[in-house]
Design an enzyme around this catalytic site. Structure first.
Site, PDB file in Angstrom:
ATOM      1  N   ASP A   9      34.022  21.315  45.836  1.00 41.42           N
ATOM      2  CA  ASP A   9      32.611  20.984  45.919  1.00 41.42           C
ATOM      3  C   ASP A   9      32.520  19.695  46.765  1.00 41.42           C
ATOM      4  O   ASP A   9      33.535  19.001  46.935  1.00 41.42           O
ATOM      5  CB  ASP A   9      32.111  20.752  44.485  1.00 41.42           C
ATOM      6  CG  ASP A   9      30.706  20.235  44.427  1.00 41.42           C
ATOM      7  OD1 ASP A   9      29.827  20.871  45.010  1.00 41.42           O
ATOM      8  OD2 ASP A   9      30.488  19.181  43.793  1.00 41.42           O
ATOM      9  N   LEU A  10      31.352  19.386  47.297  1.00 41.28           N
ATOM     10  CA  LEU A  10      31.242  18.173  48.137  1.00 41.28           C
ATOM     11  C   LEU A  10      30.687  16.980  47.350  1.00 41.28           C
ATOM     12  O   LEU A  10      31.416  16.024  47.047  1.00 41.28           O
ATOM     13  CB  LEU A  10      30.344  18.466  49.344  1.00 41.28           C
ATOM     14  CG  LEU A  10      30.097  17.258  50.256  1.00 41.28           C
ATOM     15  CD1 LEU A  10      31.366  16.846  50.992  1.00 41.28           C
ATOM     16  CD2 LEU A  10      28.989  17.557  51.269  1.00 41.28           C
ATOM     17  N   ASP A  11      29.385  17.055  47.021  1.00 40.95           N
ATOM     18  CA  ASP A  11      28.715  15.915  46.396  1.00 40.95           C
ATOM     19  C   ASP A  11      29.277  15.664  45.002  1.00 40.95           C
ATOM     20  O   ASP A  11      29.202  16.533  44.130  1.00 40.95           O
ATOM     21  CB  ASP A  11      27.204  16.200  46.278  1.00 40.95           C
ATOM     22  CG  ASP A  11      26.543  16.367  47.647  1.00 40.95           C
ATOM     23  OD1 ASP A  11      26.785  15.526  48.515  1.00 40.95           O
ATOM     24  OD2 ASP A  11      25.800  17.337  47.825  1.00 40.95           O
ATOM     25  N   THR A  17      28.026  11.017  46.998  1.00 45.11           N
ATOM     26  CA  THR A  17      26.620  11.264  47.347  1.00 45.11           C
ATOM     27  C   THR A  17      25.770  11.734  46.161  1.00 45.11           C
ATOM     28  O   THR A  17      24.537  11.774  46.290  1.00 45.11           O
ATOM     29  CB  THR A  17      26.529  12.342  48.453  1.00 45.11           C
ATOM     30  OG1 THR A  17      27.528  13.314  48.170  1.00 45.11           O
ATOM     31  CG2 THR A  17      26.735  11.763  49.819  1.00 45.11           C
ATOM     32  N   LYS A  45      22.524  18.804  39.083  1.00 43.89           N
ATOM     33  CA  LYS A  45      23.684  18.682  39.974  1.00 43.89           C
ATOM     34  C   LYS A  45      24.182  20.060  40.386  1.00 43.89           C
ATOM     35  O   LYS A  45      24.333  20.943  39.546  1.00 43.89           O
ATOM     36  CB  LYS A  45      24.821  17.934  39.264  1.00 43.89           C
ATOM     37  CG  LYS A  45      24.640  16.439  39.227  1.00 43.89           C
ATOM     38  CD  LYS A  45      25.894  15.793  38.645  1.00 43.89           C
ATOM     39  CE  LYS A  45      25.737  14.307  38.523  1.00 43.89           C
ATOM     40  NZ  LYS A  45      26.842  13.701  37.767  1.00 43.89           N
ATOM     41  N   SER A 114      29.932  24.111  48.822  1.00 41.74           N
ATOM     42  CA  SER A 114      28.856  23.184  48.444  1.00 41.74           C
ATOM     43  C   SER A 114      27.502  23.847  48.510  1.00 41.74           C
ATOM     44  O   SER A 114      27.265  24.704  49.365  1.00 41.74           O
ATOM     45  CB  SER A 114      28.882  21.981  49.403  1.00 41.74           C
ATOM     46  OG  SER A 114      27.720  21.199  49.260  1.00 41.74           O
ATOM     47  N   ALA A 115      26.587  23.418  47.638  1.00 40.64           N
ATOM     48  CA  ALA A 115      25.207  23.918  47.683  1.00 40.64           C
ATOM     49  C   ALA A 115      24.390  23.196  48.745  1.00 40.64           C
ATOM     50  O   ALA A 115      23.266  23.599  49.052  1.00 40.64           O
ATOM     51  CB  ALA A 115      24.550  23.709  46.321  1.00 40.64           C
ATOM     52  N   SER A 116      24.950  22.144  49.322  1.00 42.04           N
ATOM     53  CA  SER A 116      24.156  21.283  50.199  1.00 42.04           C
ATOM     54  C   SER A 116      24.002  21.834  51.615  1.00 42.04           C
ATOM     55  O   SER A 116      24.972  22.276  52.229  1.00 42.04           O
ATOM     56  CB  SER A 116      24.788  19.898  50.272  1.00 42.04           C
ATOM     57  OG  SER A 116      24.069  19.098  51.184  1.00 42.04           O
ATOM     58  N   ASN A 118      23.286  19.811  53.880  1.00 43.82           N
ATOM     59  CA  ASN A 118      23.725  18.645  54.667  1.00 43.82           C
ATOM     60  C   ASN A 118      25.243  18.490  54.665  1.00 43.82           C
ATOM     61  O   ASN A 118      25.766  17.448  55.084  1.00 43.82           O
ATOM     62  CB  ASN A 118      23.103  17.367  54.088  1.00 43.82           C
ATOM     63  CG  ASN A 118      21.587  17.363  54.195  1.00 43.82           C
ATOM     64  OD1 ASN A 118      21.051  17.406  55.289  1.00 43.82           O
ATOM     65  ND2 ASN A 118      20.914  17.352  53.063  1.00 43.82           N
ATOM     66  N   LYS A 145      24.447  28.086  43.033  1.00 40.96           N
ATOM     67  CA  LYS A 145      25.245  27.970  41.811  1.00 40.96           C
ATOM     68  C   LYS A 145      24.254  27.948  40.638  1.00 40.96           C
ATOM     69  O   LYS A 145      23.188  27.356  40.796  1.00 40.96           O
ATOM     70  CB  LYS A 145      26.032  26.646  41.825  1.00 40.96           C
ATOM     71  CG  LYS A 145      27.046  26.520  42.981  1.00 40.96           C
ATOM     72  CD  LYS A 145      27.577  25.091  43.081  1.00 40.96           C
ATOM     73  CE  LYS A 145      28.466  24.918  44.301  1.00 40.96           C
ATOM     74  NZ  LYS A 145      28.927  23.530  44.512  1.00 40.96           N
ATOM     75  N   GLU A 169      35.026  20.731  40.751  1.00 39.68           N
ATOM     76  CA  GLU A 169      33.565  20.621  40.613  1.00 39.68           C
ATOM     77  C   GLU A 169      33.177  19.444  39.721  1.00 39.68           C
ATOM     78  O   GLU A 169      33.864  19.148  38.745  1.00 39.68           O
ATOM     79  CB  GLU A 169      33.018  21.886  39.927  1.00 39.68           C
ATOM     80  CG  GLU A 169      32.323  22.868  40.827  1.00 39.68           C
ATOM     81  CD  GLU A 169      31.002  22.386  41.410  1.00 39.68           C
ATOM     82  OE1 GLU A 169      30.466  21.349  40.979  1.00 39.68           O
ATOM     83  OE2 GLU A 169      30.506  23.048  42.321  1.00 39.68           O
ATOM     84  N   ASP A 170      32.052  18.805  40.047  1.00 35.05           N
ATOM     85  CA  ASP A 170      31.531  17.743  39.176  1.00 35.05           C
ATOM     86  C   ASP A 170      30.318  18.206  38.384  1.00 35.05           C
ATOM     87  O   ASP A 170      29.774  17.436  37.608  1.00 35.05           O
ATOM     88  CB  ASP A 170      31.142  16.505  40.001  1.00 35.05           C
ATOM     89  CG  ASP A 170      29.892  16.758  40.838  1.00 35.05           C
ATOM     90  OD1 ASP A 170      29.783  17.852  41.431  1.00 35.05           O
ATOM     91  OD2 ASP A 170      29.020  15.874  40.883  1.00 35.05           O
TER      92      ASP A 170
HETATM   93  P1  B16 Z   1      20.810  19.421  49.951  1.00 32.10           P
HETATM   94  P2  B16 Z   1      27.276  20.120  45.916  1.00 32.10           P
HETATM   95  C1  B16 Z   1      24.607  19.879  45.880  1.00 32.10           C
HETATM   96  O1  B16 Z   1      25.844  19.673  46.531  1.00 32.10           O
HETATM   97  C2  B16 Z   1      24.206  18.665  45.082  1.00 32.10           C
HETATM   98  O2  B16 Z   1      25.052  18.497  43.959  1.00 32.10           O
HETATM   99  C3  B16 Z   1      22.803  18.814  44.583  1.00 32.10           C
HETATM  100  O3  B16 Z   1      22.406  17.637  43.912  1.00 32.10           O
HETATM  101  C4  B16 Z   1      21.861  19.086  45.758  1.00 32.10           C
HETATM  102  O4  B16 Z   1      20.553  19.323  45.300  1.00 32.10           O
HETATM  103  C5  B16 Z   1      22.371  20.333  46.490  1.00 32.10           C
HETATM  104  O5  B16 Z   1      23.700  20.120  46.928  1.00 32.10           O
HETATM  105  C6  B16 Z   1      21.516  20.636  47.698  1.00 32.10           C
HETATM  106  O6  B16 Z   1      21.700  19.609  48.637  1.00 32.10           O
HETATM  107  O7  B16 Z   1      19.473  18.959  49.517  1.00 32.10           O
HETATM  108  O8  B16 Z   1      21.608  18.379  50.719  1.00 32.10           O
HETATM  109  O9  B16 Z   1      20.784  20.758  50.658  1.00 32.10           O
HETATM  110  O10 B16 Z   1      27.477  19.277  44.695  1.00 32.10           O
HETATM  111  O11 B16 Z   1      27.193  21.616  45.669  1.00 32.10           O
HETATM  112  O12 B16 Z   1      28.225  19.758  47.032  1.00 32.10           O
HETATM  113 MG    MG Z   2      28.721  18.392  43.194  1.00 31.51          MG
END
Ligand code: B16
Ligand code: MG
Length: 223
Positions: A9-11, A17, A45, A114-116, A118, A145, A169-170
């Site tokens: 996972d990233l964040d 972050t 999260k 990652s769900a992000s 970014n 997720k 994963e966190d």
């Molecule tokens: P974004 P991960 C997730 O990243 C974050 O934990 C979560 O807080 C955030 O809402 C989600 O990405 C979406 O991120 O707004 O940058 O697209 O933990 O799956 O790496």
């Molecule tokens: Mg995370």
């Protein structure tokens, strides 16, 4: 059993972050007239930006139009991106680089899950994008997720089996996703929130791959 791959996972796992996402949502909460707490944030999260906003609105007992939801997602992301302006290699969490080194040395494949949306930007800022053979992020999955899509896609693109792959994963929802996909799981954070992982560690600092493998299976998983 042989370890074939690790999916990170990233964040909150690779980089710190998670706190920036929280602060951006807290600012939105304040603008909507309520205090968005860390405890509320814990349930958000790992889930997508849009689904996170839905949860935040539930916490605040607030109903808004679809158009306003789209606007708030943009505002939240602007706040989040502002907080990344000074991000660099030093924001990588302890133990990550040495673990990536060890995995490479042992020919264990590495992916990001990652769900992000970014994720690539953040990996570029911290200078480790090239270390990931496969990157699956919020732009490449259709289900957030706890659906296992993000990790299954990562394993499929790497050509490995979930049973021989560890997901780090966190978040509670991220662990649910990895467990649903049949992966080995390492939770990074507090056992109170991550107790359903195969093992829970406070972080990746001061822990070697062999420690993790030993704790995961005691005897059956090797790199
Ligand atoms: P974004 P991960 C997730 O990243 C974050 O934990 C979560 O807080 C955030 O809402 C989600 O990405 C979406 O991120 O707004 O940058 O697209 O933990 O799956 O790496
Ligand atoms: Mg995370």
């Amino acid at each position: 059993m042989k370890l074939e791959a690790c999916i990170f996972d990233l964040d909150g796992v690779i980089v710190d972050t998670a706190g920036y996402h929280y602060l951006a949502w807290k600012r939105i909460g304040t603008e909507l007239g309520f205090d968005f707490t860390e405890e509320m944030n814990e349930t958000m999260k790992g889930i997508s930006r849009y689904d996170s906003l839905g949860k935040l609105l539930e916490f605040g007992n607030i109903t808004i139009s679809e158009e306003e939801k789209q606007r708030l997602c943009v505002v939240k992301n602007d706040y989040y991106l502002d907080s990344l302006s000074d991000m660099n290699h030093e924001n990588i969490l302890p133990g990550v680089v040495s673990l990536l080194d060890e995995l490479k040395e042992k020919n264990v494949k590495i992916a990001l899950g990652s769900a992000s949306k970014n994720a690539i930007k953040v990996l570029d800022l911290i200078g480790i994008k090239e270390r990931f053979e496969v990157i699956v992020d919020g732009n490449s999955v259709s289900r957030s997720k706890p659906d296992p899509e993000v990790f299954i896609k990562g394993a499929t693109e790497l050509g490995v089996s979930p049973a021989h792959t560890i997901v780090f994963e966190d978040s509670n929802k991220g662990l649910d996703a990895a467990i649903a996909g049949g992966f080995k799981t390492v939770g990074l954070g507090s056992p109170e929130h991550l107790g359903h992982a195969d093992i829970v560690l406070p972080g990746l600092g001061e822990v070697s791959l062999s420690d993790i493998l030993h704790q995961l299976t005691s005897t059956t998983m090797t790199a």
